[in-house]
Design a protein around this motif. Structure first.
Motif, short mmCIF file in Angstrom:
data_model
loop_
_atom_site.label_atom_id
_atom_site.label_comp_id
_atom_site.label_asym_id
_atom_site.label_seq_id
_atom_site.Cartn_x
_atom_site.Cartn_y
_atom_site.Cartn_z
N HIS A 138 0.83 -1.21 0.00
CA HIS A 138 0.00 0.00 0.00
C HIS A 138 0.87 1.26 0.00
O HIS A 138 0.59 2.21 -0.75
N LEU A 139 1.91 1.28 0.83
CA LEU A 139 2.77 2.46 0.93
C LEU A 139 3.49 2.74 -0.38
O LEU A 139 3.57 3.89 -0.83
N VAL A 140 4.02 1.69 -1.01
CA VAL A 140 4.72 1.87 -2.28
C VAL A 140 3.77 2.37 -3.36
O VAL A 140 4.10 3.28 -4.14
N GLU A 141 2.57 1.80 -3.40
CA GLU A 141 1.59 2.24 -4.40
C GLU A 141 1.22 3.71 -4.21
O GLU A 141 1.18 4.49 -5.17
N ALA A 142 0.96 4.09 -2.95
CA ALA A 142 0.57 5.48 -2.67
C ALA A 142 1.72 6.44 -2.94
O ALA A 142 1.54 7.51 -3.52
N ALA A 143 2.93 6.05 -2.51
CA ALA A 143 4.08 6.92 -2.72
C ALA A 143 4.41 7.08 -4.19
O ALA A 143 4.78 8.17 -4.65
N ASP A 144 4.28 6.01 -4.96
CA ASP A 144 4.54 6.10 -6.41
C ASP A 144 3.54 7.04 -7.07
O ASP A 144 3.90 7.83 -7.95
N ALA A 145 2.30 6.98 -6.64
CA ALA A 145 1.28 7.86 -7.22
C ALA A 145 1.57 9.32 -6.93
O ALA A 145 1.21 10.20 -7.71
N GLU A 146 2.25 9.60 -5.82
CA GLU A 146 2.52 10.99 -5.42
C GLU A 146 3.90 11.48 -5.83
O GLU A 146 4.15 12.69 -5.82
N THR A 147 4.83 10.55 -6.16
CA THR A 147 6.20 10.97 -6.45
C THR A 147 6.70 10.53 -7.82
O THR A 147 7.68 11.10 -8.31
N ALA A 148 6.10 9.51 -8.40
CA ALA A 148 6.55 8.93 -9.68
C ALA A 148 7.96 8.37 -9.61
O ALA A 148 8.63 8.23 -10.62
N LEU A 149 8.41 8.04 -8.41
CA LEU A 149 9.76 7.49 -8.26
C LEU A 149 9.84 6.03 -8.69
O LEU A 149 10.93 5.51 -8.90
N GLY A 150 8.72 5.35 -8.78
CA GLY A 150 8.72 3.98 -9.26
C GLY A 150 8.82 2.97 -8.13
O GLY A 150 9.45 3.22 -7.10
N PRO A 151 8.22 1.79 -8.31
CA PRO A 151 8.19 0.78 -7.25
C PRO A 151 9.58 0.30 -6.83
O PRO A 151 9.80 0.02 -5.66
N VAL A 152 10.53 0.20 -7.78
CA VAL A 152 11.86 -0.30 -7.42
C VAL A 152 12.55 0.65 -6.45
O VAL A 152 13.05 0.25 -5.39
N ARG A 153 12.58 1.94 -6.79
CA ARG A 153 13.22 2.93 -5.92
C ARG A 153 12.50 3.00 -4.57
O ARG A 153 13.14 3.01 -3.51
N LEU A 154 11.18 3.03 -4.59
CA LEU A 154 10.42 3.20 -3.36
C LEU A 154 10.51 1.97 -2.47
O LEU A 154 10.59 2.08 -1.24
N THR A 155 10.53 0.78 -3.07
CA THR A 155 10.71 -0.43 -2.28
C THR A 155 12.06 -0.42 -1.59
O THR A 155 12.19 -0.79 -0.42
#
Length: 448
Positions: free
Chosen positions: A66-83
């Motif tokens: 959930h956190l990665v999905e929400a953060a990607d939607a707000e930052t566009a940093l991508g799941p790999v970077r955010l994970t």
């Protein structure tokens, strides 16, 4: 006047996703600080504090998707970077818990008289800590209010020079000034020796491309200035960099303000005399930016004037390659740089082995500029390790402490000495029997 709303914005489209909050009022800032103060006594027990940190890490792990999905939607940093960022955060929380358990962070030294967010709140609740231990307020003015609040005893910040300096000044202007640990900006210079460029110019160019474009150039340790030699070795480096950056896809920055600043910044740099762009950075599609780099004679950076703009950080996928003629030009440019988080030297095999004295001399030259010095590597990526130092001379940071690694805990500690205090009145950590089994220094000798 109604409080301004705070919106979650999709940087890929520029559209508002949802209203997540409103900017905090002065009263709400006060409430958040009061709640945090009320929660502080619950952290006095080190076992509870360590359990809270591990519990927070565990719940962050559980909420990863959930956190990665929400953060990607707000930052566009991508799941790999955010994970990876989430894993680093969880690792650091658990590392802090280990440090708290060990107790060495207390820095106990004894001389006898005859001697010379919601997930975090749930973690707090799980361990009997008031939810106010973690608070969140929104807004620029709210940040200034927070730093100026009389119950706040220290502040940390990562962001722009403008925002950080405003908070730094507010912290210093209080009737009782407080420590302000700010990370404001960094150019992260790289020096490539002539011998290194001759030996492996293509490899260095490819490595530089990967580092400067990683995460769309949105790392605080992105190399923003590279001193590379004129001549064949430097030409091979630039050719390799050109090929690699040309193959890099356009990306999305954190928000449209950053995109606008990036586009304006590269446009201003492109307009300087003797500046060329083998790969032109700038606007990509409607919401993206394209990576690129500039080249300039190093002599232009040594003399000041309009080219000082190239010595300022430009947040995004861009770097400046300054071509030098001799070591004197390297020294002239380095002498004009502000403080940095990192400084990197790329050496030949003989220089790295000490066969040539140039390696040691260059390391000595860049060490005063940065908190972390790298040899034959790239600064992007910060290991959460006890020896890590993520800080540097101003404006990289406003204090000498690190924000990553075990010793970051020292930012939030205040030393206290107890003199002539009867043992029954001392904290357990200071009693002769050492009931908690902590490492201590007693009468000048380390005690395990």
């Amino acid at each position: 006047m109604a409080a301004a709303p705070v919106w979650s914005v999709d940087p890929r489209t520029g559209k508002q996703r949802e209203q997540v909050a409103v900017e905090a009022t002065a009263e709400e800032v006060d409430q958040a600080v009061q709640a945090a103060r009320a929660a502080a006594p619950a952290l006095a027990d080190r076992a509870v504090r360590a359990a809270f940190l591990r519990g927070a890490a565990g719940l962050l792990d559980e909420a990863k998707d959930h956190l990665v999905e929400a953060a990607d939607a707000e930052t566009a940093l991508g799941p790999v970077r955010l994970t990876g960022e989430l894993a680093r955060t969880c690792f650091q929380l658990r590392a802090f818990a280990d440090i708290v358990d060990e107790g060495a962070f207390l820095g106990v030294v004894i001389d006898h008289p005859d001697a010379s967010a919601s997930v975090l709140r749930r973690a707090a609740a799980r361990h009997g800590i008031p939810e106010g231990v973690v608070g969140l307020v929104h807004g620029f003015d709210a940040g200034v209010e927070l730093v100026g609040h009389p119950l706040v005893a220290g502040a940390g910040f990562t962001g722009s020079i403008r925002g950080g300096r405003a908070l730094f000044d507010a912290a210093a202007a209080r009737p009782v000034p407080i420590p302000f640990h700010g990370e404001l900006g960094s150019l992260n210079p790289v020096v490539v020796t002539e011998a290194a460029a001759t030996e492996r110019g293509e490899e260095i160019g490819g490595g530089l491309a990967g580092s400067m474009t990683l995460g769309v150039g949105q790392f605080c340790v992105k190399p923003g200035l590279v001193l590379a030699p004129e001549g064949a070795g430097g030409d091979r480096l630039v050719k390799s960099l050109t090929e690699a950056v040309s193959d890099t896809e356009a990306g999305v920055l954190l928000d449209h303000r950053m995109r606008d600043d990036f586009v304006a910044g590269v446009r201003a740099r492109a307009g300087l005399r003797d500046v060329s762009a083998p790969v032109t950075p700038g606007a990509g599609g409607e919401h993206t930016v394209s990576a690129g780099f500039f080249t300039v004679p190093a002599a232009r950076l040594a003399g000041g004037g309009e080219h000082d703009l190239l010595l300022e950080e430009c947040f995004g996928p861009v770097t400046v390659v300054a071509r030098y003629r001799d070591d004197a030009e390297i020294t002239a440019v380095l002498s004009r740089l502000p403080g940095n988080l990192t400084a990197t030297v790329q050496l030949s095999s003989d220089e790295a082995a000490g066969v040539s004295p140039r390696g040691a001399a260059l390391i000595a030259e860049v060490t005063p500029l940065a908190g972390r010095v790298l040899v034959d590597g790239w600064p992007t990526g910060v290991a959460v390790a006890p020896a890590q130092h993520h800080g540097g001379p101003y404006p990289a940071t406003t204090s000498t402490s690190t924000s990553v690694g075990g010793t970051a805990i020292e930012r939030w500690l205040r030393p206290v000495a107890y003199q002539s205090t009867p043992e029954p009145l001392l904290p357990p950590e200071l009693r002769d029997a050492n009931p908690l089994g902590l490492p201590r220094r007693v009468d000048g000798r380390l005690e395990h």
